[in-house]
Design a protein around this motif. Structure first.
Motif, PDB file in Angstrom:
ATOM      1  N   HIS A 141       0.839  -1.204   0.000  1.00 25.98           N
ATOM      2  CA  HIS A 141       0.000   0.000   0.000  1.00 25.98           C
ATOM      3  C   HIS A 141       0.876   1.258   0.000  1.00 25.98           C
ATOM      4  N   LEU A 142       1.936   1.236   0.819  1.00 24.99           N
ATOM      5  CA  LEU A 142       2.839   2.379   0.881  1.00 24.99           C
ATOM      6  C   LEU A 142       3.538   2.595  -0.455  1.00 24.99           C
ATOM      7  N   ARG A 143       3.963   1.520  -1.103  1.00 24.92           N
ATOM      8  CA  ARG A 143       4.683   1.664  -2.372  1.00 24.92           C
ATOM      9  C   ARG A 143       3.758   2.112  -3.497  1.00 24.92           C
ATOM     10  N   GLU A 144       2.477   1.838  -3.353  1.00 24.63           N
ATOM     11  CA  GLU A 144       1.506   2.393  -4.317  1.00 24.63           C
ATOM     12  C   GLU A 144       1.546   3.919  -4.248  1.00 24.63           C
ATOM     13  N   TYR A 145       1.588   4.437  -3.031  1.00 28.47           N
ATOM     14  CA  TYR A 145       1.717   5.889  -2.855  1.00 28.47           C
ATOM     15  C   TYR A 145       3.075   6.380  -3.345  1.00 28.47           C
ATOM     16  N   MET A 146       4.136   5.657  -2.990  1.00 29.73           N
ATOM     17  CA  MET A 146       5.483   6.090  -3.321  1.00 29.73           C
ATOM     18  C   MET A 146       5.766   6.062  -4.821  1.00 29.73           C
ATOM     19  N   TYR A 147       5.047   5.257  -5.567  1.00 26.77           N
ATOM     20  CA  TYR A 147       5.252   5.273  -7.018  1.00 26.77           C
ATOM     21  C   TYR A 147       5.005   6.683  -7.549  1.00 26.77           C
ATOM     22  N   GLY A 148       3.863   7.260  -7.165  1.00 25.40           N
ATOM     23  CA  GLY A 148       3.531   8.584  -7.681  1.00 25.40           C
ATOM     24  C   GLY A 148       4.296   9.704  -7.017  1.00 25.40           C
ATOM     25  N   SER A 149       4.666   9.514  -5.750  1.00 25.82           N
ATOM     26  CA  SER A 149       5.316  10.603  -5.028  1.00 25.82           C
ATOM     27  C   SER A 149       6.833  10.588  -5.164  1.00 25.82           C
ATOM     28  N   ALA A 150       7.417   9.441  -5.556  1.00 26.05           N
ATOM     29  CA  ALA A 150       8.877   9.345  -5.567  1.00 26.05           C
ATOM     30  C   ALA A 150       9.444   8.607  -6.768  1.00 26.05           C
ATOM     31  N   ALA A 151       8.898   7.429  -7.090  1.00 26.94           N
ATOM     32  CA  ALA A 151       9.450   6.656  -8.202  1.00 26.94           C
ATOM     33  C   ALA A 151       9.389   7.448  -9.504  1.00 26.94           C
ATOM     34  N   VAL A 152       8.263   8.139  -9.731  1.00 24.91           N
ATOM     35  CA  VAL A 152       8.148   8.884 -10.991  1.00 24.91           C
ATOM     36  C   VAL A 152       9.119  10.062 -11.047  1.00 24.91           C
ATOM     37  N   ILE A 153       9.575  10.548  -9.883  1.00 22.24           N
ATOM     38  CA  ILE A 153      10.578  11.616  -9.900  1.00 22.24           C
ATOM     39  C   ILE A 153      11.869  11.082 -10.509  1.00 22.24           C
ATOM     40  N   GLY A 154      12.265   9.878 -10.099  1.00 22.11           N
ATOM     41  CA  GLY A 154      13.435   9.245 -10.712  1.00 22.11           C
ATOM     42  C   GLY A 154      13.250   9.034 -12.198  1.00 22.11           C
ATOM     43  N   LEU A 155      12.048   8.649 -12.601  1.00 19.15           N
ATOM     44  CA  LEU A 155      11.769   8.419 -14.019  1.00 19.15           C
ATOM     45  C   LEU A 155      11.759   9.724 -14.812  1.00 19.15           C
ATOM     46  N   GLN A 156      11.298  10.807 -14.194  1.00 22.47           N
ATOM     47  CA  GLN A 156      11.312  12.117 -14.862  1.00 22.47           C
ATOM     48  C   GLN A 156      12.737  12.596 -15.118  1.00 22.47           C
ATOM     49  N   VAL A 157      13.604  12.386 -14.134  1.00 25.83           N
ATOM     50  CA  VAL A 157      14.968  12.895 -14.229  1.00 25.83           C
ATOM     51  C   VAL A 157      15.822  12.061 -15.178  1.00 25.83           C
ATOM     52  N   LEU A 158      15.481  10.794 -15.358  1.00 24.86           N
ATOM     53  CA  LEU A 158      16.307   9.885 -16.149  1.00 24.86           C
ATOM     54  C   LEU A 158      16.617  10.409 -17.555  1.00 24.86           C
ATOM     55  N   PRO A 159      15.630  10.892 -18.319  1.00 23.55           N
ATOM     56  CA  PRO A 159      15.959  11.398 -19.654  1.00 23.55           C
ATOM     57  C   PRO A 159      16.846  12.645 -19.628  1.00 23.55           C
ATOM     58  N   VAL A 160      16.762  13.431 -18.559  1.00 21.80           N
ATOM     59  CA  VAL A 160      17.616  14.614 -18.426  1.00 21.80           C
ATOM     60  C   VAL A 160      19.070  14.183 -18.238  1.00 21.80           C
ATOM     61  N   LEU A 161      19.268  13.143 -17.437  1.00 19.83           N
ATOM     62  CA  LEU A 161      20.620  12.674 -17.152  1.00 19.83           C
ATOM     63  C   LEU A 161      21.216  11.935 -18.334  1.00 19.83           C
ATOM     64  N   GLY A 162      20.400  11.179 -19.046  1.00 15.65           N
ATOM     65  CA  GLY A 162      20.886  10.387 -20.175  1.00 15.65           C
ATOM     66  C   GLY A 162      21.407   9.028 -19.727  1.00 15.65           C
ATOM     67  N   THR A 163      21.352   8.051 -20.615  1.00 19.27           N
ATOM     68  CA  THR A 163      21.790   6.688 -20.293  1.00 19.27           C
ATOM     69  C   THR A 163      22.665   6.139 -21.421  1.00 19.27           C
ATOM     70  N   VAL A 164      23.451   5.113 -21.069  1.00 17.60           N
ATOM     71  CA  VAL A 164      24.262   4.410 -22.071  1.00 17.60           C
ATOM     72  C   VAL A 164      23.639   3.064 -22.422  1.00 17.60           C
ATOM     73  N   VAL A 165      22.481   2.795 -21.889  1.00 22.84           N
ATOM     74  CA  VAL A 165      21.700   1.598 -22.204  1.00 22.84           C
ATOM     75  C   VAL A 165      20.305   2.071 -22.604  1.00 22.84           C
ATOM     76  N   PRO A 166      19.488   1.210 -23.197  1.00 24.61           N
ATOM     77  CA  PRO A 166      18.109   1.627 -23.465  1.00 24.61           C
ATOM     78  C   PRO A 166      17.441   2.127 -22.183  1.00 24.61           C
ATOM     79  N   ARG A 167      16.700   3.219 -22.294  1.00 28.22           N
ATOM     80  CA  ARG A 167      16.135   3.869 -21.119  1.00 28.22           C
ATOM     81  C   ARG A 167      15.284   2.913 -20.284  1.00 28.22           C
ATOM     82  N   GLU A 168      14.555   2.019 -20.947  1.00 24.34           N
ATOM     83  CA  GLU A 168      13.684   1.108 -20.196  1.00 24.34           C
ATOM     84  C   GLU A 168      14.504   0.148 -19.323  1.00 24.34           C
ATOM     85  N   GLN A 169      15.769  -0.102 -19.672  1.00 17.95           N
ATOM     86  CA  GLN A 169      16.619  -0.957 -18.848  1.00 17.95           C
ATOM     87  C   GLN A 169      17.028  -0.243 -17.564  1.00 17.95           C
ATOM     88  N   ALA A 170      17.255   1.057 -17.643  1.00 13.79           N
ATOM     89  CA  ALA A 170      17.667   1.839 -16.467  1.00 13.79           C
ATOM     90  C   ALA A 170      16.475   2.267 -15.615  1.00 13.79           C
TER      91      ALA A 170
END
Length: 315
Positions: A141-170
């Motif tokens: 239940h807590l992680r359901e909340y944390m997906y929207g409040s925190a996990a998506v923040i990491g996902l938002q920043v990922l394209p800004v930082l850039g990756t050396v692997v396909p983005r879906e892998q990171a």
């Protein structure tokens, strides 16, 4: 500091004008409210920093409506403010001109990095949960909340930082890092969250050790480091470490120039968790954090690595 801000915006191609002012506002929000994260961004290439400041600035603006609404503000007022933001967010995501400065900068960042609108809608859903949900039945239940409040923040920043692997892998590692940072905040700020009427420690873990909300409130009121609560926090600290372990391999998947930034934030935030452990999970008499000296010590070597990566990585 103003020269640094101007240099960042120049490097990002954001020239003088209203949009530049919007970005500067977001940078100010980040510098004032997110000092640990802001320290980490200092080792990013200047051109990438403004987008991170904007993503933080947007999240902070919404978070303040939920957590710092001001005296006399009702829940209905908070929902109304979130309604206004969601309408401006819709405009930003659909190519219309947003009304607020933070959202104008957000619209530019979203377009620049092709960020999915679903991340921002999930964030708003979790922020609304904070107005109605006061505790969580279990970790799921807590992680359901944390997906929207925190996990998506990491996902938002990922394209800004850039990756050396396909983005879906990171992406799973970026999401785990967002959750890890937030869970560290939850463990550090149990007393502060209680004052807002919320408990982010899962109810089933509390019950397993004979603890409940009333015991947490007693600890917060008296500064008592009760053994039952210590056991709850120790178990959740292990959960937190597992999230950091899941996140860590993602650092090597990032663009070399971005790795030192994320590695710095990773070390600084995990150090907070270690401070809590050393204090025998006493989160009542001190708000655990990382000293400015330690932040500087972490950022210095990271800056050297970032400069080296910039000099020798392929464009």
């Amino acid at each position: 500091m103003r020269d640094t801000a101007r240099a960042e915006l120049d490097a990002a191609g954001i020239g003088p004008g209203p949009l530049r002012d919007d970005y500067l506002l977001c940078r100010g929000l980040h510098a004032h409210h997110g000092r640990t994260y802001f320290t980490a961004t200092r080792v990013l290439p200047p051109a990438r920093r403004p987008s991170v400041h904007v993503l933080y600035g947007f999240a902070r603006r919404v978070d303040d409506i939920v957590d710092e609404p001001g005296a006399g503000t009702s829940t209905a007022d908070q929902h109304a403010r979130l309604d206004t933001i969601e309408e401006d967010l819709r405009r930003a995501l659909e190519g219309e001109e947003p009304r607020e400065a933070v959202h104008r900068a957000l619209a530019h960042t979203v377009g620049r990095h092709a960020l999915p609108g679903s991340y921002f809608r999930a964030f708003m859903r979790s922020m609304r949960m904070d107005l109605t949900v006061t505790d969580y039945a279990d970790l799921g239940h807590l992680r359901e909340y944390m997906y929207g409040s925190a996990a998506v923040i990491g996902l938002q920043v990922l394209p800004v930082l850039g990756t050396v692997v396909p983005r879906e892998q990171a992406a799973p590692h970026a999401a785990a890092l967002g959750e890890a940072f937030q869970l560290t905040n939850f463990l550090r700020d149990v007393a502060e969250d209680l004052r807002r009427g919320r408990v982010y420690l899962p109810q089933d873990v509390l019950e397993a050790y004979g603890a409940d909300r009333s015991l947490l409130e007693h600890c917060a009121r008296t500064g008592t480091n009760d053994r039952r609560v210590r056991a709850v926090l120790a178990e959740m600290t292990e959960v937190n470490h597992r999230l950091y372990d899941l996140a860590e391999p993602g650092i090597a998947m990032l663009d070399p120039v971005a790795r030192p930034c994320v590695a710095t934030a990773f070390r600084l935030y995990r150090a907070i968790l270690e401070e809590i452990r050393i204090a025998e999970h006493d989160v009542w008499r001190i708000r655990h954090g990382v000293s400015d000296a330690r932040k500087t010590a972490a950022a210095g070597p990271a800056l050297v690595r970032a400069l080296w990566a910039r000099a020798f990585s392929r464009p």
